[in-house]
Write a protein that holds these residues in place. Structure first.
Motif, short mmCIF file in Angstrom:
data_model
loop_
_atom_site.label_atom_id
_atom_site.label_comp_id
_atom_site.label_asym_id
_atom_site.label_seq_id
_atom_site.Cartn_x
_atom_site.Cartn_y
_atom_site.Cartn_z
N ARG A 233 -8.77 15.93 -15.12
CA ARG A 233 -9.35 15.61 -16.44
C ARG A 233 -8.79 16.53 -17.52
O ARG A 233 -8.51 16.09 -18.63
CB ARG A 233 -10.88 15.73 -16.38
CG ARG A 233 -11.56 14.66 -15.53
CD ARG A 233 -13.06 14.70 -15.70
NE ARG A 233 -13.72 13.74 -14.84
CZ ARG A 233 -14.23 14.02 -13.64
NH1 ARG A 233 -14.14 15.28 -13.16
NH2 ARG A 233 -14.81 13.10 -12.91
N MET A 234 -8.63 17.80 -17.17
CA MET A 234 -8.08 18.75 -18.14
C MET A 234 -6.63 18.41 -18.50
O MET A 234 -6.18 18.66 -19.62
CB MET A 234 -8.14 20.17 -17.57
CG MET A 234 -9.56 20.73 -17.45
SD MET A 234 -9.59 22.37 -16.72
CE MET A 234 -8.64 23.29 -17.93
N LEU A 235 -5.92 17.78 -17.56
CA LEU A 235 -4.53 17.39 -17.82
C LEU A 235 -4.44 16.06 -18.57
O LEU A 235 -3.34 15.59 -18.85
CB LEU A 235 -3.76 17.30 -16.50
CG LEU A 235 -3.53 18.64 -15.77
CD1 LEU A 235 -2.90 18.40 -14.41
CD2 LEU A 235 -2.63 19.56 -16.62
N GLY A 236 -5.58 15.47 -18.86
CA GLY A 236 -5.60 14.25 -19.65
C GLY A 236 -5.69 12.96 -18.87
O GLY A 236 -5.56 11.87 -19.44
N HIS A 237 -5.90 13.03 -17.55
CA HIS A 237 -6.01 11.83 -16.73
C HIS A 237 -7.43 11.27 -16.77
O HIS A 237 -8.41 12.03 -16.77
CB HIS A 237 -5.63 12.14 -15.27
CG HIS A 237 -4.19 12.48 -15.09
ND1 HIS A 237 -3.22 11.54 -14.84
CD2 HIS A 237 -3.55 13.69 -15.13
CE1 HIS A 237 -2.04 12.13 -14.71
NE2 HIS A 237 -2.21 13.43 -14.88
N ASN A 238 -7.52 9.97 -16.81
CA ASN A 238 -8.82 9.29 -16.76
C ASN A 238 -9.17 9.07 -15.29
O ASN A 238 -8.77 8.08 -14.68
CB ASN A 238 -8.76 7.96 -17.52
CG ASN A 238 -10.12 7.34 -17.69
OD1 ASN A 238 -11.02 7.52 -16.86
ND2 ASN A 238 -10.30 6.59 -18.76
N VAL A 239 -9.91 10.01 -14.72
CA VAL A 239 -10.21 9.99 -13.29
C VAL A 239 -11.00 8.74 -12.91
O VAL A 239 -10.72 8.09 -11.90
CB VAL A 239 -10.98 11.26 -12.88
CG1 VAL A 239 -11.49 11.15 -11.45
CG2 VAL A 239 -10.10 12.48 -13.04
N ILE B 167 0.83 -1.20 0.00
CA ILE B 167 0.00 0.00 0.00
C ILE B 167 0.87 1.26 0.00
O ILE B 167 0.54 2.26 -0.65
CB ILE B 167 -0.97 -0.02 1.21
CG1 ILE B 167 -2.00 -1.14 1.03
CG2 ILE B 167 -1.68 1.33 1.36
CD1 ILE B 167 -2.89 -1.35 2.23
N ALA B 168 2.01 1.21 0.71
CA ALA B 168 2.92 2.35 0.71
C ALA B 168 3.49 2.59 -0.68
O ALA B 168 3.59 3.74 -1.14
CB ALA B 168 4.04 2.11 1.72
N VAL B 169 3.88 1.51 -1.37
CA VAL B 169 4.39 1.63 -2.74
C VAL B 169 3.31 2.19 -3.65
O VAL B 169 3.56 3.07 -4.49
CB VAL B 169 4.88 0.26 -3.26
CG1 VAL B 169 5.21 0.33 -4.74
CG2 VAL B 169 6.11 -0.18 -2.47
N PHE B 170 2.08 1.71 -3.49
CA PHE B 170 0.96 2.21 -4.29
C PHE B 170 0.74 3.70 -4.05
O PHE B 170 0.55 4.48 -5.00
CB PHE B 170 -0.31 1.42 -3.93
CG PHE B 170 -1.57 1.99 -4.53
CD1 PHE B 170 -1.94 1.69 -5.82
CD2 PHE B 170 -2.38 2.83 -3.78
CE1 PHE B 170 -3.09 2.22 -6.38
CE2 PHE B 170 -3.54 3.37 -4.32
CZ PHE B 170 -3.90 3.05 -5.63
N ALA B 171 0.76 4.12 -2.77
CA ALA B 171 0.49 5.52 -2.45
C ALA B 171 1.55 6.45 -3.03
O ALA B 171 1.23 7.58 -3.42
CB ALA B 171 0.42 5.70 -0.93
N GLY C 173 -4.71 13.32 -6.58
CA GLY C 173 -5.07 14.46 -7.41
C GLY C 173 -6.52 14.40 -7.87
O GLY C 173 -7.21 15.43 -7.91
N SER C 174 -6.99 13.20 -8.19
CA SER C 174 -8.38 13.03 -8.59
C SER C 174 -9.33 13.30 -7.43
O SER C 174 -10.46 13.72 -7.64
CB SER C 174 -8.60 11.61 -9.12
OG SER C 174 -7.78 11.36 -10.25
N GLY D 6 2.94 6.65 -9.28
CA GLY D 6 2.23 7.59 -10.12
C GLY D 6 0.73 7.42 -10.04
O GLY D 6 -0.02 8.40 -10.06
N LEU D 7 0.29 6.16 -9.94
CA LEU D 7 -1.15 5.90 -9.82
C LEU D 7 -1.70 6.45 -8.52
O LEU D 7 -2.78 7.05 -8.49
CB LEU D 7 -1.41 4.39 -9.91
CG LEU D 7 -2.87 3.94 -9.82
CD1 LEU D 7 -3.69 4.55 -10.95
CD2 LEU D 7 -2.96 2.42 -9.86
#
Length: 315
Positions: free
Chosen positions: A193-199, A170-174, A184-185, A177-178
């Motif tokens: 969304r404006m930056l192109g991320h699929n929230v 979980i620490a690695v996940f946090a 951020g989401s 980048g994901l």
């Protein structure tokens, strides 16, 4: 100092049997770690994704039921039963995520609650498979590498290893980048969304990841109790775990562990001396909300920074 904290936690977790000694308290420590794994999985949704769920016990209960039924009724060995339980529960989390993430806020909470209560009803009514209110007894603990987990110390060490693995992943996940995209989401979904991320996709992946670790908690849970009943899937189980996350500090790595310690210690230890321990739990939670509204771990960190100004710039 902060960099050494994970190693210190691991050393303390593995040394608990030597510090305690009594079988009862070692069993309590095992239950705290199981609850901490489960609370950490919910913290992925509540703390990092900003998605409050009241049906998270569905994954713990489903994995526990699958392990118990496959091993006692289906003729599967421990390893195959565990792998099938983890895979099946994770797939269920993926399907539930498709439904729950169609909404946000209170609607998301109500959908997760409805899904969890639906599974509770199935477990309660499908007597021929789940045993109904009587549950499924008779599960024996495995013997990995010839080590008998019937011994409280051996089972605690097994649970501690799973807990440390869960916290590490979980620490690695946090920090990945994901995980950063997930936070951020949570904070700025429109900007992401404006930056192109699929929230939606980021939240769905987090939902599945949380479901997997809840399933891991369910596997350890059912092997500890060697029994599973519909109560493990009910609303009280989900609400109690949410209480652990909030009390310890949502969005922190060690908050769920602290919250699990508070709740399980009050339930298992204090209840032996105080009849109205639930009232005491309520008082403790009110005090935490008043004086540390962000939770115990962030509150103590804030207090540390006030008392030690130099700690703000410490590595």
């Amino acid at each position: 100092m902060m960099r050494m904290l994970p190693w210190l936690l691991g050393a303390v977790a593995l040394a608990v049997p030597l510090m305690i000694g009594q079988a009862f308290y070692i069993n309590v420590a095992s239950q705290i770690l199981i609850a901490a794994i489960f609370a950490s999985s919910l913290n992925i949704l509540v703390g990092y994704a900003g998605l409050t769920s009241l049906g998270h016990a569905a994954y713990l209960g489903t994995a526990a039921y699958l392990v118990a039924w496959l091993n006692t009724q289906g003729g599967f060995g421990h390893l195959s039963a565990v792998l099938l339980a983890l895979g099946g529960t994770t797939l269920m989390a993926a399907l539930f995520g498709l439904m729950a993430l169609r909404a946000t806020g209170i609607a998301f909470l109500m959908i997760t609650l409805a899904l969890g209560q639906t599974l509770w009803g199935v477990a309660y009514r499908w007597v021929t498979v789940t045993g109904g209110d009587n549950g499924l007894p008779g599960l024996q603990r495995p013997m990995p590498f010839g080590i008998a987990l019937t011994n409280p110390v051996a089972f605690y060490l097994f649970t501690a290893i799973v807990f440390l693995l869960a916290i590490g992943c979980i620490a690695v996940f946090a920090r990945s980048g994901l995980g950063t995209s997930l936070v951020g989401s949570r904070d700025q979904p429109r900007r992401m969304r404006m930056l192109g991320h699929n929230v939606w996709l980021v939240q769905w992946l987090a939902f599945v990841f949380a479901g997997f670790w809840a399933a891991v908690a369910g596997v350890v849970f059912v092997y500890y109790h060697q029994y599973i009943s519909p109560h493990a899937l009910g609303l009280p189980a989900s609400a109690e775990t949410l209480l652990m996350v909030i009390a310890g500090g949502a969005g922190t790595l060690f908050g769920p562990l602290v919250g699990a310690f508070i709740v399980v210690a009050l339930k298992m230890v204090v209840s032996a001396y105080v009849t109205r321990w639930v009232m005491l739990l309520g008082i403790v939670f009110v005090v935490i909300v008043i004086f540390m509204p962000e939770g115990v771990v962030p509150g103590l960190d804030r207090l540390r920074r006030r008392l030690l100004p130099g700690a703000r710039n410490a590595p």
